[in-house]
Write an enzyme that holds these catalytic residues in place. Sequence first.
Site, PDB file in Angstrom:
ATOM      1  N   GLY A  97     -28.600  39.690  48.080  1.00  0.00           N
ATOM      2  CA  GLY A  97     -28.026  40.795  48.842  1.00  0.00           C
ATOM      3  C   GLY A  97     -28.789  41.032  50.145  1.00  0.00           C
ATOM      4  O   GLY A  97     -29.703  40.287  50.497  1.00  0.00           O
ATOM      5  N   THR A 126     -29.096  56.002  47.418  1.00  0.00           N
ATOM      6  CA  THR A 126     -28.187  56.134  48.558  1.00  0.00           C
ATOM      7  C   THR A 126     -28.036  57.562  49.069  1.00  0.00           C
ATOM      8  O   THR A 126     -28.214  58.527  48.309  1.00  0.00           O
ATOM      9  CB  THR A 126     -26.791  55.615  48.128  1.00  0.00           C
ATOM     10  OG1 THR A 126     -25.840  55.897  49.131  1.00  0.00           O
ATOM     11  CG2 THR A 126     -26.324  56.275  46.837  1.00  0.00           C
ATOM     12  N   TYR A 174     -19.268  55.849  43.028  1.00  0.00           N
ATOM     13  CA  TYR A 174     -20.481  55.111  43.402  1.00  0.00           C
ATOM     14  C   TYR A 174     -21.681  56.064  43.498  1.00  0.00           C
ATOM     15  O   TYR A 174     -22.739  55.806  42.926  1.00  0.00           O
ATOM     16  CB  TYR A 174     -20.245  54.399  44.741  1.00  0.00           C
ATOM     17  CG  TYR A 174     -21.493  53.829  45.386  1.00  0.00           C
ATOM     18  CD1 TYR A 174     -22.094  52.676  44.894  1.00  0.00           C
ATOM     19  CD2 TYR A 174     -22.071  54.452  46.492  1.00  0.00           C
ATOM     20  CE1 TYR A 174     -23.234  52.156  45.482  1.00  0.00           C
ATOM     21  CE2 TYR A 174     -23.209  53.936  47.091  1.00  0.00           C
ATOM     22  CZ  TYR A 174     -23.787  52.796  46.583  1.00  0.00           C
ATOM     23  OH  TYR A 174     -24.930  52.286  47.165  1.00  0.00           O
TER      24      TYR A 174
HETATM   25  N1  LIG Z   1     -25.137  48.688  51.568  1.00  0.00           N
HETATM   26  C1  LIG Z   1     -25.307  49.957  51.938  1.00  0.00           C
HETATM   27  O1  LIG Z   1     -24.723  50.426  52.922  1.00  0.00           O
HETATM   28  C2  LIG Z   1     -26.240  50.858  51.170  1.00  0.00           C
HETATM   29  C3  LIG Z   1     -26.358  52.192  51.572  1.00  0.00           C
HETATM   30  C4  LIG Z   1     -27.222  53.032  50.870  1.00  0.00           C
HETATM   31  C5  LIG Z   1     -27.938  52.543  49.793  1.00  0.00           C
HETATM   32  N2  LIG Z   1     -27.770  51.238  49.400  1.00  0.00           N
HETATM   33  C6  LIG Z   1     -28.547  50.778  48.243  1.00  0.00           C
HETATM   34  O2  LIG Z   1     -29.521  49.854  48.725  1.00  0.00           O
HETATM   35  C7  LIG Z   1     -29.757  48.857  47.734  1.00  0.00           C
HETATM   36  C8  LIG Z   1     -29.571  47.479  48.333  1.00  0.00           C
HETATM   37  O3  LIG Z   1     -28.214  47.365  48.770  1.00  0.00           O
HETATM   38  P1  LIG Z   1     -27.673  46.044  49.498  1.00  0.00           P
HETATM   39  O4  LIG Z   1     -26.806  46.493  50.626  1.00  0.00           O
HETATM   40  O5  LIG Z   1     -28.794  45.091  49.738  1.00  0.00           O
HETATM   41  O6  LIG Z   1     -26.703  45.472  48.359  1.00  0.00           O
HETATM   42  P2  LIG Z   1     -25.837  44.133  48.409  1.00  0.00           P
HETATM   43  O7  LIG Z   1     -26.060  43.393  49.672  1.00  0.00           O
HETATM   44  O8  LIG Z   1     -24.450  44.518  48.012  1.00  0.00           O
HETATM   45  O9  LIG Z   1     -26.495  43.278  47.241  1.00  0.00           O
HETATM   46  C9  LIG Z   1     -26.354  43.695  45.911  1.00  0.00           C
HETATM   47  C10 LIG Z   1     -27.136  42.766  45.037  1.00  0.00           C
HETATM   48  O10 LIG Z   1     -26.888  43.161  43.673  1.00  0.00           O
HETATM   49  C11 LIG Z   1     -26.513  42.028  42.948  1.00  0.00           C
HETATM   50  N3  LIG Z   1     -25.644  42.380  41.833  1.00  0.00           N
HETATM   51  C12 LIG Z   1     -24.482  43.080  41.865  1.00  0.00           C
HETATM   52  N4  LIG Z   1     -23.949  43.150  40.630  1.00  0.00           N
HETATM   53  C13 LIG Z   1     -24.810  42.476  39.811  1.00  0.00           C
HETATM   54  C14 LIG Z   1     -24.834  42.202  38.421  1.00  0.00           C
HETATM   55  N5  LIG Z   1     -23.857  42.604  37.584  1.00  0.00           N
HETATM   56  N6  LIG Z   1     -25.863  41.483  37.919  1.00  0.00           N
HETATM   57  C15 LIG Z   1     -26.865  41.054  38.725  1.00  0.00           C
HETATM   58  N7  LIG Z   1     -26.897  41.270  40.043  1.00  0.00           N
HETATM   59  C16 LIG Z   1     -25.887  41.997  40.582  1.00  0.00           C
HETATM   60  C17 LIG Z   1     -25.784  41.148  43.945  1.00  0.00           C
HETATM   61  O11 LIG Z   1     -25.706  39.837  43.477  1.00  0.00           O
HETATM   62  P3  LIG Z   1     -24.303  39.027  43.593  1.00  0.00           P
HETATM   63  O12 LIG Z   1     -23.987  38.919  45.050  1.00  0.00           O
HETATM   64  O13 LIG Z   1     -24.606  37.740  42.914  1.00  0.00           O
HETATM   65  O14 LIG Z   1     -23.287  39.875  42.854  1.00  0.00           O
HETATM   66  C18 LIG Z   1     -26.727  41.311  45.140  1.00  0.00           C
HETATM   67  O15 LIG Z   1     -27.890  40.524  44.996  1.00  0.00           O
HETATM   68  C19 LIG Z   1     -28.823  49.190  46.575  1.00  0.00           C
HETATM   69  O16 LIG Z   1     -29.509  49.946  45.617  1.00  0.00           O
HETATM   70  C20 LIG Z   1     -27.743  50.026  47.214  1.00  0.00           C
HETATM   71  O17 LIG Z   1     -27.118  50.889  46.289  1.00  0.00           O
HETATM   72  C21 LIG Z   1     -26.968  50.387  50.079  1.00  0.00           C
END
Ligand SMILES: NC(=O)c1ccc[n+]([C@@H]2O[C@H](COP(=O)([O-])OP(=O)(O)OC[C@H]3O[C@@H](n4cnc5c(N)ncnc54)[C@H](OP(=O)(O)O)[C@@H]3O)[C@@H](O)[C@H]2O)c1
Length: 285
Positions: A10, A100, A124
């Site tokens: 991710g 988040t 979410y």
């Molecule tokens: N993106 C945003 O705008 C945002 C905003 C606020 C907070 N956050 C938080 O910040 C953190 C990092 O977010 P990010 O944007 O880096 O997320 P991301 O790019 O969507 O990556 C999510 C990761 O979780 C893995 N994952 C999802 N479902 C899974 C499962 N069932 N088993 C194992 N792995 C799984 C994905 O692997 P696969 O690709 O293989 O599924 C990927 O490695 C998270 O806690 C998120 O909630 C994100």
Amino acid sequence: MRILVFGRVGQLGSALAELLPGHHEVTFLDQPEVDLSQSENVSNLIAEYAPALVINAAAYTAVDKAETEPQLAHSVNADAPAAMARSCQIRGVPLIHYSTDYVFDGSASVPYTEDAVVAPASVYGRTKLAGEQAVARETDHHIIFRTAWLYSHIGHNFLKTMLRVASEGKPLRVVDDQIGSPTFAWDLGIASVAAVDALEEGREDVYGIFHATNSGLTSWYGFAQKIFEVAGIDTVDLSPIPTESYPTPAPRPAYSVLDCDRLYRVLKVEMPDWQDALARCIARL
Ligand SMILES: NC(=O)c1ccc[n+]([C@@H]2O[C@H](COP(=O)([O-])OP(=O)(O)OC[C@H]3O[C@@H](n4cnc5c(N)ncnc54)[C@H](OP(=O)(O)O)[C@@H]3O)[C@@H](O)[C@H]2O)c1
């Protein structure tokens, strides 16, 4: 330090993969080795790798899809972190976890502090809040970074969507009445490394919740404008619209700016301005 990280592919995981190694011995686990919707596997994996620190960079992040997949989102965002925290507590190791701005309802008009009242409006947001609460319940030795509007040169995000739609020559209507702080995943990675360093030094004052976003604020429309300015694209037909003209399955907070003062006071991390971060990210595309 021997570190086990859940989620390398991710946005945040990719940043950690670049920033963490150095003198640490880091193992990253992704699907298919681990499926976090099956949380019963988590404690076996933590026992097998016997880390001195666990970091959970994985999450179910499909905000709109979560409205129709609440059980799956809850398993990954709440049950799996709960299992990690329980296992960490038994083994006496700390856990770094991420949450988040969507735990807030967006009705504020000044930045949210870590102890502000939470009231998520989406599935979410509710699953991420349940994850925070489960982690805190299972172990005192937790650090939770709440971040917002995360983007990167790697992965799927608003920046990539804007550039793709612009390249297709389509007009863009972007919401101008939701206010937040776009955050480059690499800057969250740098804050995370500061937390790892503090834990390695044995500091006891670093547990609990930290807000960690780039500084400054804008709307999604302002973010889009800046993306095209920095990328040198001046041919886009871009205009602002209100949220009511762009209905989504999951409601978003109207205002979700986070107060990152504790991050500076305790970890001495000063998050860079979001516009500076955007330029650094676009330079890596
Ligand atoms: N993106 C945003 O705008 C945002 C905003 C606020 C907070 N956050 C938080 O910040 C953190 C990092 O977010 P990010 O944007 O880096 O997320 P991301 O790019 O969507 O990556 C999510 C990761 O979780 C893995 N994952 C999802 N479902 C899974 C499962 N069932 N088993 C194992 N792995 C799984 C994905 O692997 P696969 O690709 O293989 O599924 C990927 O490695 C998270 O806690 C998120 O909630 C994100």
